[in-house]
Design a protein around this motif. Sequence first.
Motif, mmCIF file in Angstrom:
data_model
loop_
_atom_site.group_PDB
_atom_site.id
_atom_site.type_symbol
_atom_site.label_atom_id
_atom_site.label_comp_id
_atom_site.label_asym_id
_atom_site.label_seq_id
_atom_site.Cartn_x
_atom_site.Cartn_y
_atom_site.Cartn_z
ATOM 1 N N MET A 1 0.813 -1.219 0.000
ATOM 2 C CA MET A 1 0.000 0.000 0.000
ATOM 3 C C MET A 1 0.843 1.263 0.000
ATOM 4 O O MET A 1 0.282 2.368 -0.068
ATOM 5 C CB MET A 1 -0.928 0.006 1.218
ATOM 6 N N MET A 2 2.166 1.136 0.058
ATOM 7 C CA MET A 2 3.013 2.333 0.063
ATOM 8 C C MET A 2 2.863 3.120 -1.230
ATOM 9 O O MET A 2 3.108 4.336 -1.250
ATOM 10 C CB MET A 2 4.471 1.935 0.280
ATOM 11 N N ARG A 3 2.449 2.476 -2.309
ATOM 12 C CA ARG A 3 2.249 3.212 -3.570
ATOM 13 C C ARG A 3 1.063 4.165 -3.481
ATOM 14 O O ARG A 3 0.947 5.092 -4.295
ATOM 15 C CB ARG A 3 2.057 2.237 -4.721
ATOM 16 N N HIS A 4 0.160 3.936 -2.535
ATOM 17 C CA HIS A 4 -0.980 4.835 -2.351
ATOM 18 C C HIS A 4 -0.713 5.878 -1.257
ATOM 19 O O HIS A 4 -1.604 6.679 -0.958
ATOM 20 C CB HIS A 4 -2.226 4.041 -1.955
ATOM 21 N N GLU A 5 0.460 5.873 -0.681
ATOM 22 C CA GLU A 5 0.741 6.785 0.435
ATOM 23 C C GLU A 5 0.710 8.229 -0.041
ATOM 24 O O GLU A 5 1.251 8.578 -1.096
ATOM 25 C CB GLU A 5 2.122 6.460 1.019
ATOM 26 N N ASN A 6 0.051 9.077 0.754
ATOM 27 C CA ASN A 6 0.001 10.501 0.440
ATOM 28 C C ASN A 6 -0.269 11.276 1.720
ATOM 29 O O ASN A 6 -0.794 10.732 2.697
ATOM 30 C CB ASN A 6 -1.074 10.796 -0.611
ATOM 31 N N ALA A 7 0.093 12.525 1.719
ATOM 32 C CA ALA A 7 -0.069 13.391 2.887
ATOM 33 C C ALA A 7 -1.295 14.278 2.776
ATOM 34 O O ALA A 7 -1.437 15.235 3.554
ATOM 35 C CB ALA A 7 1.181 14.253 3.078
ATOM 36 N N SER A 8 -2.198 13.974 1.868
ATOM 37 C CA SER A 8 -3.383 14.807 1.677
ATOM 38 C C SER A 8 -4.301 14.706 2.893
ATOM 39 O O SER A 8 -4.410 13.659 3.535
ATOM 40 C CB SER A 8 -4.136 14.361 0.425
ATOM 41 N N ALA A 9 -4.976 15.802 3.194
ATOM 42 C CA ALA A 9 -5.938 15.829 4.295
ATOM 43 C C ALA A 9 -7.321 15.419 3.849
ATOM 44 O O ALA A 9 -8.219 15.272 4.698
ATOM 45 C CB ALA A 9 -5.991 17.229 4.917
ATOM 46 N N SER A 10 -7.535 15.217 2.574
ATOM 47 C CA SER A 10 -8.854 14.853 2.071
ATOM 48 C C SER A 10 -9.160 13.400 2.401
ATOM 49 O O SER A 10 -8.350 12.510 2.123
ATOM 50 C CB SER A 10 -8.909 15.066 0.556
ATOM 51 N N PRO A 11 -10.331 13.124 2.990
ATOM 52 C CA PRO A 11 -10.689 11.720 3.269
ATOM 53 C C PRO A 11 -10.782 10.871 2.009
ATOM 54 O O PRO A 11 -10.555 9.656 2.068
ATOM 55 C CB PRO A 11 -12.052 11.841 3.959
ATOM 56 N N ALA A 12 -11.108 11.488 0.875
ATOM 57 C CA ALA A 12 -11.224 10.730 -0.364
ATOM 58 C C ALA A 12 -9.891 10.142 -0.813
ATOM 59 O O ALA A 12 -9.868 9.161 -1.551
ATOM 60 C CB ALA A 12 -11.807 11.615 -1.467
ATOM 61 N N ARG A 13 -8.782 10.724 -0.370
ATOM 62 C CA ARG A 13 -7.468 10.211 -0.737
ATOM 63 C C ARG A 13 -7.007 9.082 0.185
ATOM 64 O O ARG A 13 -5.919 8.553 -0.001
ATOM 65 C CB ARG A 13 -6.440 11.354 -0.699
ATOM 66 N N HIS A 14 -7.844 8.755 1.184
ATOM 67 C CA HIS A 14 -7.473 7.704 2.146
ATOM 68 C C HIS A 14 -8.631 6.705 2.297
ATOM 69 O O HIS A 14 -9.219 6.574 3.364
ATOM 70 C CB HIS A 14 -7.129 8.312 3.509
ATOM 71 N N PRO A 15 -8.981 6.003 1.226
ATOM 72 C CA PRO A 15 -10.045 5.000 1.355
ATOM 73 C C PRO A 15 -9.517 3.737 2.043
ATOM 74 O O PRO A 15 -8.310 3.504 2.132
ATOM 75 C CB PRO A 15 -10.436 4.725 -0.094
ATOM 76 N N VAL A 16 -10.442 2.915 2.501
ATOM 77 C CA VAL A 16 -10.061 1.655 3.125
ATOM 78 C C VAL A 16 -9.557 0.710 2.035
ATOM 79 O O VAL A 16 -10.299 0.355 1.117
ATOM 80 C CB VAL A 16 -11.250 1.029 3.882
ATOM 81 N N ARG A 17 -8.299 0.311 2.154
ATOM 82 C CA ARG A 17 -7.707 -0.583 1.170
ATOM 83 C C ARG A 17 -7.391 -1.957 1.761
ATOM 84 O O ARG A 17 -7.289 -2.935 1.018
ATOM 85 C CB ARG A 17 -6.426 0.024 0.603
ATOM 86 N N ALA A 18 -7.223 -2.050 3.072
ATOM 87 C CA ALA A 18 -6.942 -3.324 3.727
ATOM 88 C C ALA A 18 -7.897 -3.476 4.901
ATOM 89 O O ALA A 18 -8.023 -2.565 5.737
ATOM 90 C CB ALA A 18 -5.495 -3.396 4.202
ATOM 91 N N LEU A 19 -8.566 -4.612 4.981
ATOM 92 C CA LEU A 19 -9.527 -4.885 6.042
ATOM 93 C C LEU A 19 -9.067 -6.125 6.797
ATOM 94 O O LEU A 19 -8.857 -7.196 6.205
ATOM 95 C CB LEU A 19 -10.923 -5.116 5.456
ATOM 96 N N VAL A 20 -8.906 -5.983 8.104
ATOM 97 C CA VAL A 20 -8.495 -7.079 8.978
ATOM 98 C C VAL A 20 -9.643 -7.360 9.937
ATOM 99 O O VAL A 20 -10.058 -6.461 10.684
ATOM 100 C CB VAL A 20 -7.212 -6.742 9.757
ATOM 101 N N LEU A 21 -10.161 -8.573 9.925
ATOM 102 C CA LEU A 21 -11.266 -8.966 10.794
ATOM 103 C C LEU A 21 -10.738 -9.875 11.900
ATOM 104 O O LEU A 21 -10.004 -10.835 11.636
ATOM 105 C CB LEU A 21 -12.346 -9.696 9.994
ATOM 106 N N ALA A 22 -11.122 -9.568 13.128
ATOM 107 C CA ALA A 22 -10.680 -10.327 14.298
ATOM 108 C C ALA A 22 -11.903 -10.712 15.126
ATOM 109 O O ALA A 22 -12.905 -9.990 15.140
ATOM 110 C CB ALA A 22 -9.706 -9.500 15.145
ATOM 111 N N PRO A 23 -11.860 -11.834 15.844
ATOM 112 C CA PRO A 23 -13.056 -12.294 16.561
ATOM 113 C C PRO A 23 -13.339 -11.579 17.867
ATOM 114 O O PRO A 23 -14.485 -11.492 18.271
ATOM 115 C CB PRO A 23 -12.754 -13.778 16.811
#
Length: 504
Positions: free
Chosen positions: A87-109
């Motif tokens: 996911m480092m290729r998507h790294e950015n310092a923008s403050a916009s929430p649209a530039r930081h979507p959920v890309r990895a989801l970890v589910l725990a019990p």
Amino acid sequence: MTIESLACAAQADSAAASSPPAAPARFDTLPLDAKLLRAVADQGYAFMTPIQAKAIPVVLAGRDVMGAAQTGTGKTAAFSIPLLQKMMRHENASASPARHPVRALVLAPTRELADQVANNVKAYAKHSNLRVAVVFGGVDMKPQAAELKGGVEVLIATPGRLLDHIEAKNCVLNQVEYVVLDEADRMLDIGFLPDLQRILSYLPQGNRQTLLFSATFSPEIKKLAGSYLQNPELVEVARPNATATNVEQVFLSVSEDDKRRVIVKQLRERNIPQAIVFVNSKLGAARLARSFERDNLRTAALHGDKSQDERLKSLAAFKAGEVDVLVATDVAARGIDIADLPAVFNFDVPFNAEDYVHRIGRTGRAGASGVAITLVTHEDARLIGEVEKLIKKKIELQAVELDDDRPRRNTWRRREDEDERPYDAAAGTSYASPPPPRSSGPRRSSYSPRDPFFDQPYVPQASNAPAAWENTDPVVPTPSHARMSPNIRPKRKLAALLGGGPKA
């Protein structure tokens, strides 16, 4: 085969046997970003564990992974570090929430496991601009919703609370590229399969990388892997459902009443500063914690009836060394990561044999040594048999001796010549040396005092009044109005509407 070829083969075998084992791989040999390598070094990691050395290259290659490893061997880093690298290729310092979507989801019990995973992932991503958030139940949703709406790349969640946020439109999962099911067997045990199916239905159906990690693999897990993983690669460093070799497993044969005393004795004889004691019920955990407090042990309880804030405070106090004994149900068997925890006690043999593997995995983590002591009664024969089948190891029960310094239950028995002894009116009984009666509560002793009333002969009453059944007086019926309650007013007689009074 000629003699020369046999000699060459023997020399090759001897050389292979005499060659030293391969050195563990280092993290700096991996193709990782400098920011991730710096974060890993900050955690004190130099060499990879076996599961990390096998899983990280496969995850970096984009393959679905089904990882099997014992608890405490670094599974969290095995999936989180390569995912952060991708996911480092998507790294950015923008403050916009649209530039930081959920890309990895970890589910725990469990909540504790989700919080533990989130802390580790945040530590690995602290030098990057990737945002990490965790959501679980038992706490207020508003701060979680505000963090989600601000944008996060890595989301760690329990299934129930994640569905709450999805229904509240607090997060969108249409750009998820990586899914991790951590301890998926536990999620199936506690009935999360419908929630898992609902969550996965919100994810994009295109090219998605799915990782499944667990210490135990049941047939249900394999079926789940076949449904949601595409041509997964099995990565395992030990036999599935195996226990750690650096954990000493002790099984003590005790009675139900002696369990607490055995644990206190083991803590003192083995000089154990801290331990987790696992029980099967929430009520049993609360009661046992109060009993340990009476033994002058600093104790905390961790079970499902406590609020999330109380559970987190209990864990924090235990990790800080402010608590000697943590009494917990299986809610903590998957979510406690404490370095150098010396011992684990199974006050109750777990109903599910796979939980035994996870319970004792709380000690002996990261290569350290530990001891797991299980208390076994006669009623636990079937459960112990299931544990034997799972770990494929014969269990030998050890006897334990306790100092006979506690008052025992009364076992007074009648003397054989009791009927020949005169009745002692002062003592009120003819038993030999009876114990004093209890002040309250049911008597649990076989001793029962005799009532002197039943030893007296029948004496008729001095009164000459006839008995009730000899009374010959006529029975006079009682008027109905006399039997009425004084609070009920009798009905008034009214004249007829036509004709005035009664007819002549």
